[in-house]
Design a protein around this motif. Structure first.
Motif, mmCIF file in Angstrom:
data_model
loop_
_atom_site.group_PDB
_atom_site.id
_atom_site.type_symbol
_atom_site.label_atom_id
_atom_site.label_comp_id
_atom_site.label_asym_id
_atom_site.label_seq_id
_atom_site.Cartn_x
_atom_site.Cartn_y
_atom_site.Cartn_z
ATOM 1 N N LEU A 79 0.835 -1.215 0.000
ATOM 2 C CA LEU A 79 0.000 0.000 0.000
ATOM 3 C C LEU A 79 0.863 1.255 0.000
ATOM 4 O O LEU A 79 0.558 2.245 -0.668
ATOM 5 N N ALA A 80 1.983 1.209 0.759
ATOM 6 C CA ALA A 80 2.902 2.356 0.762
ATOM 7 C C ALA A 80 3.510 2.557 -0.629
ATOM 8 O O ALA A 80 3.680 3.693 -1.086
ATOM 9 N N TYR A 137 -7.024 3.215 -0.779
ATOM 10 C CA TYR A 137 -6.183 2.068 -1.149
ATOM 11 C C TYR A 137 -6.567 0.838 -0.314
ATOM 12 O O TYR A 137 -6.635 -0.274 -0.824
ATOM 13 N N VAL A 138 -6.811 1.069 1.003
ATOM 14 C CA VAL A 138 -7.170 -0.040 1.887
ATOM 15 C C VAL A 138 -8.521 -0.617 1.482
ATOM 16 O O VAL A 138 -8.696 -1.839 1.389
ATOM 17 N N TYR A 139 -9.472 0.256 1.215
ATOM 18 C CA TYR A 139 -10.829 -0.188 0.850
ATOM 19 C C TYR A 139 -10.812 -0.958 -0.468
ATOM 20 O O TYR A 139 -11.518 -1.952 -0.623
ATOM 21 N N ALA A 140 -9.989 -0.493 -1.418
ATOM 22 C CA ALA A 140 -9.993 -1.103 -2.753
ATOM 23 C C ALA A 140 -9.172 -2.377 -2.819
ATOM 24 O O ALA A 140 -9.400 -3.205 -3.709
ATOM 25 N N THR A 141 -8.234 -2.581 -1.902
ATOM 26 C CA THR A 141 -7.328 -3.724 -2.045
ATOM 27 C C THR A 141 -7.474 -4.758 -0.925
ATOM 28 O O THR A 141 -7.877 -5.887 -1.160
ATOM 29 N N THR A 142 -7.182 -4.368 0.309
ATOM 30 C CA THR A 142 -7.056 -5.377 1.375
ATOM 31 C C THR A 142 -8.205 -5.402 2.364
ATOM 32 O O THR A 142 -8.328 -6.380 3.107
ATOM 33 N N ARG A 143 -9.015 -4.342 2.439
ATOM 34 C CA ARG A 143 -10.085 -4.215 3.445
ATOM 35 C C ARG A 143 -9.547 -4.449 4.861
ATOM 36 O O ARG A 143 -10.192 -5.093 5.691
ATOM 37 N N GLN A 171 -8.157 5.563 9.516
ATOM 38 C CA GLN A 171 -9.357 5.985 8.785
ATOM 39 C C GLN A 171 -10.271 4.799 8.501
ATOM 40 O O GLN A 171 -11.497 4.898 8.612
ATOM 41 N N TYR A 172 -9.667 3.667 8.142
ATOM 42 C CA TYR A 172 -10.482 2.485 7.853
ATOM 43 C C TYR A 172 -11.117 1.957 9.138
ATOM 44 O O TYR A 172 -12.272 1.511 9.123
#
Length: 283
Positions: A151-152, A222-228, A239-240
């Motif tokens: 993600l980074a 990025y978290v929402y779209a990839t790894t949740r 934020q997630y």
């Protein structure tokens, strides 16, 4: 005088409606037990939500994950951005074309970037893992211990151009006289960079790091779209985590208190950074 305040009135009204009201309403919710599933009016609970936030280990774990993400992403963007800015400063031909192409990733929405890399780096159907397997490397980009750094990397891919833009503007604003004097005195390129360029560039570096760090703290798309948030909670950023608490688990009062704790931390960092900057200027 009346005319001046009359001209400002529409702007103040829009600001209060768009920024002030949501902020005050979220502050009110942070002192209530409001849940999205409740039908009646919420009850005031005082500082109970804030106490729950401060004593919640999952909240501080998410804070730690976000801190690692920000340090890795912004650190890489600073190093790569400075190297690219120094190269672009010396470029003699096709400068406009190069710079416009370099800025292209910034114009793509983060959610689209996240979805693109989700499919490119997917261990089963992704093109990049398939190419790596062709040369004998089996690497799961979203596996345990790797997902946060992936993600980074996505953040570095999209936002390094922003760092380049700021640092290039800073480099081109440095006066030429000290550089020419150092060259006449026989100073090496590394000596000139370390003793003249870096000190003169320091205010721009501080602002660039601060702006990118504040933006990276908000990482969600990025978290929402990839790894949740997975695997496990390795990529569960603050934020997630707040989104899960407020939207998925319906606890909006608690989520609002988390958001205000993060806001207090961010404002503290900003105040400290600008005070240090002012102190260095006056020294």
């Amino acid at each position: 005088m009346r005319f001046k305040y009359g001209m400002l009135a529409p702007l103040v009204a829009v600001f209060i409606a768009v920024v002030g009201f949501p902020l005050l309403y979220a502050l009110y919710l942070s002192f209530t037990d409001y849940k999205l599933t409740d039908r009646g009016a919420p009850d005031l609970v005082g500082f109970e939500n804030y106490l729950s936030t401060f004593t919640n280990p999952a909240f501080w774990e998410a804070f730690g994950v976000t801190a690692v993400y920000v340090v890795v992403a912004v650190g890489l963007e600073l190093v790569i951005g400075l190297a690219v800015a120094l190269s672009l400063q010396k470029q003699k031909w096709a400068r406009d074309v190069t710079r416009s192409m370099l800025l292209a990733p910034m114009f793509i929405t983060p959610i689209a970037v996240g979805l693109t890399f989700r499919f490119l780096l997917n261990d089963q159907i992704g093109a990049i893992p398939e190419l790596l397997r062709g040369i004998g490397i089996n690497y799961d980009f979203f596996g345990p211990g790797r997902a946060l750094f992936t993600l980074a990397f996505i953040d570095v891919w999209q936002w390094t151009p922003f760092m380049v833009l700021l640092l290039l503007a800073g480099l081109e604003s440095i006066p030429k006289q000290p550089l020419e004097a150092a060259r006449v005195d026989g100073g090496s390129p590394w000596y000139i960079f370390r003793r003249i360029v870096l000190p003169l560039l320091a205010p721009v570096l501080v602002v660039a790091i601060l702006l990118r760090a504040l933006d990276a703290l908000k990482v969600f798309e990025y978290v929402y779209a990839t790894t949740r948030g997975g695997p496990g909670t390795e990529t569960q950023t603050i934020q997630y985590f707040t989104y899960q608490t407020g939207i998925q688990f319906f606890r909006l009062g608690e989520a609002s208190s988390m958001a205000f704790v993060v806001l207090a931390v961010v404002l503290t960092v900003i105040v400290i950074a600008f005070r240090r900057l002012e102190r260095n200027k006056s020294a």
